[in-house]
Structure formats: C-alpha cells, structure tokens
Design an enzyme around this catalytic site. Sequence first.
Site, PDB file in Angstrom:
ATOM      1  N   GLY A   1     -34.304  -0.120   4.988  1.00 63.51           N
ATOM      2  CA  GLY A   1     -34.627  -1.532   4.869  1.00 63.51           C
ATOM      3  C   GLY A   1     -34.429  -2.402   6.082  1.00 63.51           C
ATOM      4  O   GLY A   1     -34.839  -3.569   6.074  1.00 63.51           O
TER       5      GLY A   1
ATOM      6  N   GLU B   1     -31.508   5.722   4.913  1.00 63.51           N
ATOM      7  CA  GLU B   1     -32.917   6.104   4.696  1.00 63.51           C
ATOM      8  C   GLU B   1     -33.862   5.144   5.404  1.00 63.51           C
ATOM      9  O   GLU B   1     -34.704   4.507   4.768  1.00 63.51           O
ATOM     10  CB  GLU B   1     -33.237   6.057   3.192  1.00 63.51           C
TER      11      GLU B   1
ATOM     12  N   GLY C   1     -37.059   3.794   7.284  1.00 59.00           N
ATOM     13  CA  GLY C   1     -38.441   4.207   7.490  1.00 59.00           C
ATOM     14  C   GLY C   1     -39.047   3.363   8.599  1.00 59.00           C
ATOM     15  O   GLY C   1     -39.243   3.792   9.729  1.00 59.00           O
TER      16      GLY C   1
ATOM     17  N   ARG D   1     -51.608  -4.045   5.108  1.00 58.13           N
ATOM     18  CA  ARG D   1     -50.433  -4.925   5.062  1.00 58.13           C
ATOM     19  C   ARG D   1     -50.763  -6.424   5.125  1.00 58.13           C
ATOM     20  O   ARG D   1     -50.187  -7.200   4.368  1.00 58.13           O
ATOM     21  CB  ARG D   1     -49.417  -4.543   6.153  1.00 58.13           C
TER      22      ARG D   1
ATOM     23  N   TYR E   1     -49.411  -8.141   1.832  1.00 58.70           N
ATOM     24  CA  TYR E   1     -48.119  -8.844   1.953  1.00 58.70           C
ATOM     25  C   TYR E   1     -48.211 -10.074   2.851  1.00 58.70           C
ATOM     26  O   TYR E   1     -47.175 -10.544   3.344  1.00 58.70           O
ATOM     27  CB  TYR E   1     -47.054  -7.927   2.558  1.00 58.70           C
TER      28      TYR E   1
ATOM     29  N   CYS F   1     -66.231  -5.790   1.987  1.00 57.45           N
ATOM     30  CA  CYS F   1     -66.853  -6.901   1.266  1.00 57.45           C
ATOM     31  C   CYS F   1     -65.858  -7.657   0.385  1.00 57.45           C
ATOM     32  O   CYS F   1     -65.990  -7.672  -0.842  1.00 57.45           O
ATOM     33  CB  CYS F   1     -68.005  -6.374   0.442  1.00 57.45           C
ATOM     34  N   GLU F   2     -64.843  -8.230   0.985  1.00 59.13           N
ATOM     35  CA  GLU F   2     -63.935  -9.132   0.281  1.00 59.13           C
ATOM     36  C   GLU F   2     -63.368 -10.096   1.323  1.00 59.13           C
ATOM     37  O   GLU F   2     -63.070  -9.676   2.437  1.00 59.13           O
ATOM     38  CB  GLU F   2     -62.690  -8.463  -0.290  1.00 59.13           C
TER      39      GLU F   2
ATOM     40  N   TYR G   1     -46.212   2.255   7.145  1.00 60.63           N
ATOM     41  CA  TYR G   1     -46.999   1.739   6.023  1.00 60.63           C
ATOM     42  C   TYR G   1     -48.406   1.342   6.470  1.00 60.63           C
ATOM     43  O   TYR G   1     -48.987   0.392   5.961  1.00 60.63           O
ATOM     44  CB  TYR G   1     -46.261   0.568   5.340  1.00 60.63           C
TER      45      TYR G   1
HETATM   46  N1  LLP Z   1     -35.328   4.083   0.625  1.00 57.12           N
HETATM   47  C1  LLP Z   1     -35.940   3.680  -0.497  1.00 57.12           C
HETATM   48  C2  LLP Z   1     -35.383   4.067  -1.794  1.00 57.12           C
HETATM   49  C3  LLP Z   1     -37.102   2.871  -0.419  1.00 57.12           C
HETATM   50  O1  LLP Z   1     -37.690   2.460  -1.539  1.00 57.12           O
HETATM   51  C4  LLP Z   1     -37.615   2.500   0.853  1.00 57.12           C
HETATM   52  C5  LLP Z   1     -38.834   1.687   0.968  1.00 57.12           C
HETATM   53  C6  LLP Z   1     -36.939   2.970   2.004  1.00 57.12           C
HETATM   54  C7  LLP Z   1     -35.794   3.747   1.842  1.00 57.12           C
HETATM   55  C8  LLP Z   1     -37.401   2.659   3.387  1.00 57.12           C
HETATM   56  O2  LLP Z   1     -37.377   1.305   3.676  1.00 57.12           O
HETATM   57  P1  LLP Z   1     -37.670   0.808   5.163  1.00 57.12           P
HETATM   58  O3  LLP Z   1     -36.550   1.277   6.041  1.00 57.12           O
HETATM   59  O4  LLP Z   1     -38.970   1.410   5.585  1.00 57.12           O
HETATM   60  O5  LLP Z   1     -37.727  -0.659   5.041  1.00 57.12           O
HETATM   61  N2  LLP Z   1     -45.321  -0.952   1.984  1.00 57.12           N
HETATM   62  C9  LLP Z   1     -44.346  -1.977   2.296  1.00 57.12           C
HETATM   63  C10 LLP Z   1     -42.935  -1.440   2.347  1.00 57.12           C
HETATM   64  C11 LLP Z   1     -42.514  -0.740   1.078  1.00 57.12           C
HETATM   65  C12 LLP Z   1     -41.104  -0.194   1.134  1.00 57.12           C
HETATM   66  C13 LLP Z   1     -40.794   0.656  -0.037  1.00 57.12           C
HETATM   67  N3  LLP Z   1     -39.517   1.306  -0.029  1.00 57.12           N
HETATM   68  C14 LLP Z   1     -44.750  -2.655   3.607  1.00 57.12           C
HETATM   69  O6  LLP Z   1     -45.769  -2.289   4.189  1.00 57.12           O
HETATM   70  O7  LLP Z   1     -44.064  -3.577   4.057  1.00 57.12           O
END
Ligand code: LLP
Length: 422
Positions: A239, A275, A277, A314, A318, A346-347, A375
């Site tokens: 996160g 975790e 991402g 995105r 969002y 087309c949107e 993402y």
């Molecule tokens: N762990 C869990 C349980 C999660 O649900 C997520 C993200 C992460 C780790 C990784 O989070 P990060 O470090 O990437 O913030 N599609 C959206 C983001 C969705 C995130 C979902 N869960 C976007 O493009 O902003």
Amino acid sequence: MDHFLYRDGMLHAEDVPVADIAAAVGTPFYVYSTATLLRHFQLFDDALSWTDHLVCFAMKSLSNQAVLRVLAQAGAGMDVVSQGEYLRAKAAGVPGDRIVFSGVGKTAEEMRTALEGGIRQFNVESEPEMERLDQVARSLGCVAPITIRVNPDVDAKTHAKIATGKSENKFGIPISRAREVYAMAARLPGLRVIGIDVHIGSQLTELAPFEAAYKKVAELTEQLRADGHEISRLDLGGGLGIPYTRSNEAPPVPTDYGALIQRTVGHLGCEIEIEPGRLISGNAGLMVAKVIYVKSGEDRDFLILDGAMNDLIRPAMYEAWHDIVPVIEPQPGVEPTKYDIVGPVCESGDTFAKGREMPRLKPDDLVAFRSAGAYGAVMSSEYNSRLMIPEVLVHGDHLAVIRRRPTYEDMIARDTVPEWLA
Ligand code: LLP
C-alpha cells in the site's frame, strides 16, 4: 527515482531510446526497466534488514513472467490472489515457501493447488474460508499454515475504490472479533495459526494510517499470545504510495516505512512480511503511445492517441493522474499548449487528461505515460476489439519483447462458433 530519463533530447528507458522501441514493436506498448524494479525491491529489503523478513511482491500490480523472474532472482517472495497468479509465480521459479496466498474468495480448487504445490501461508479472511481450508488440508493429509487478516477499521485516506481497512470494506475479520476467530482456528486440526495479516489500502501517501493499523496489530499480538496462540509472523500488507507527478508529491519512502514498522511492532520479535506492489512496479514502467490526430474542438484541442482506456484504465476508473511526456524532449522556452488527451474508444470516459499542458504535438509524435508499470498492463482488456499491447523489458542497452502483440487472427480464433451457426 526511475531510469526513464532524457538523454541527448530523447527519452530513454535505461540505455535504450524509447523511439527505437517504438520502431521495433510499434505502438502502443509498455516498457519496464529492470534497474528500477530491482532498486525499488532493494529499498524495501534494506528497510527491513533489522529483522527476519520477506518482501512479497504483490504481483497483481504487474505479473509478466520476465518481471517476476527479475524480482524472484533478487530474493523476492510473491503475494498471490488467485490460482492463476500462484501458477505464474511457480512458473517463474518462485519456490512455494516464498508464496503467500491472499484474497477474500479463495476456492477449494485454489487451496488444493497451493497446498499441493507448496505455500508459505494462506492469509485467511473469514470463518467460512477457514472451515473450507481446514477441510481441504485434511483431505490432502496436510496442515495449512495460516495468518488471519484482520480489518483494523482505519481510514487509509486514499481513493475509495482502493481503501480496504474500514469496517464497511469486504476485507478481513473485524479486529474486535479477532480473539474469538483465532480460538476457532485453533480448534481446526487442518490449520496451523502462525500469525496476523493486515492490509489497509493502496496508494497511501501518509504513514499515519499504517501507524494506527500496526499499533492495533501489536496490541492484538500480545493478547493472542496471552490466549496461548503462536504469533511468530506478521504480514503487514502493501500500500505504500508513489509520486504520480514530478512536481509536488513526496510520499514517504521505504526507509521511513521500515523504521515505522520497527517502531510499532519491532519489539514483538516476529518475522515480518510486507506485500508492496505499486512502489516496486509503478515507476518502473511507461506506456508509450502515438498521436493519431490533433483535433480542434469548439473550445479545446484534442490529442487523439492510439492508446486508450482499454490499455491503461486507471484515469477512467480512479480519476488517476499520470504524467504524460513527449518522447522528444521539449526545448526550453517553447510555449506549451493545452490538450484534452484521449484514446479512440467510443466512450467519453476514454480520456486520459483534460486541459493538460504539453508542447505542441503533431500526428506520429510519441508520448509516454509515466508511472504506468503498476496496474497498467494487468488491467488491460480487448474492449472495442483492440489488441492487447506488447510488453518490453529493458536491461542496460538490452531490450526484449516479453509479451508479443497478438494478431487479429489470434483474437478471432479464441471464439468458438456453435455448429448450428457455422
Ligand atoms: N496486499 C493486498 C492484500 C492487496 O489487496 C494489495 C492491493 C496489495 C498488497 C498491494 O498494494 P500496493 O502496494 O500495490 O498498493 N488497481 C488499483 C490498485 C488496487 C490495489 C489492490 N490491492 C490502482 O490501479 O490504483
């Protein structure tokens, strides 16, 4: 910091001119930088060097086999949320004991696959899931290691669609009921409770919500230990946010995050998992597109690109901001102009940016969307029957296509026409 810089007036991906990649693979495409991926992974790994830890890359953000290999070879574990991700991680050579399985709706089949293939732990999110996992593990004659994901009811102060730690969200069990649920888990012979899991949301740009959540986890750890549970591992989720604009954003860095973890839960002597991402993959990728037309509207000019919302959703989903830069470096002193930057879908939602200041561009000019590694490709689709775009990995002056652009024949051949229509 990333490795997409202007050199001699041309945007480069590490040592490769972005225009050369466009010439080789056509547009639009994604390009990732190995050095940036590794640097960001290393920042997290170093930030936790004070303790036993594992950085599990949230591969939902970017799951190409080549990218997974880069990170796995550097020692990363993987956070997976489906059988598909589990199998991709295994295929990339990640050992089972470095894979954690998250997600609110794991099926029995997914549990079986992971138990048979090897798993570090399941992050369990509900009592019915606990019962299902107990049954599946016993039917295989094994014991499933678990943490239980608690929902700490903390406001992550992020976009509502990606906040997960409030009581109204579907994730985890309410922390207020945790003791009861741990007691139930302890009675199930197919499970072995080893820790606690928490994840409160994505793109957090302050440390305070993490601090609030981790303090609650620390308290809970003491309580559960007093209740007789073995709590030896804390999975603190992902996160941590990234800067999406170069100008005014400075979200906290992994070093500060690691120090916060040490401060809030360090005294418990638990092994720490995280975790991340986005912070690893986000600024390690660009999406590159070409200008098809510049169209004059009533009160504005539209820059119509060959990339669209199906390639990078995105902004539409969002209201996300991505810096969009020309591949040829703008000359100092040249007056910028404003464009609405759109794709051909087309949107009206197929709008990447409104009134965005850019140097004046013309058809065939290339633009790059920054911070598109996370993402981006993973959320793309074939909407409007547009082909999925290729992915390229650079490493120094090396360049490899790591997912080719399919052909229209590939796309059409995936459908099956029933006999009575043939
Ligand atoms: N762990 C869990 C349980 C999660 O649900 C997520 C993200 C992460 C780790 C990784 O989070 P990060 O470090 O990437 O913030 N599609 C959206 C983001 C969705 C995130 C979902 N869960 C976007 O493009 O902003």
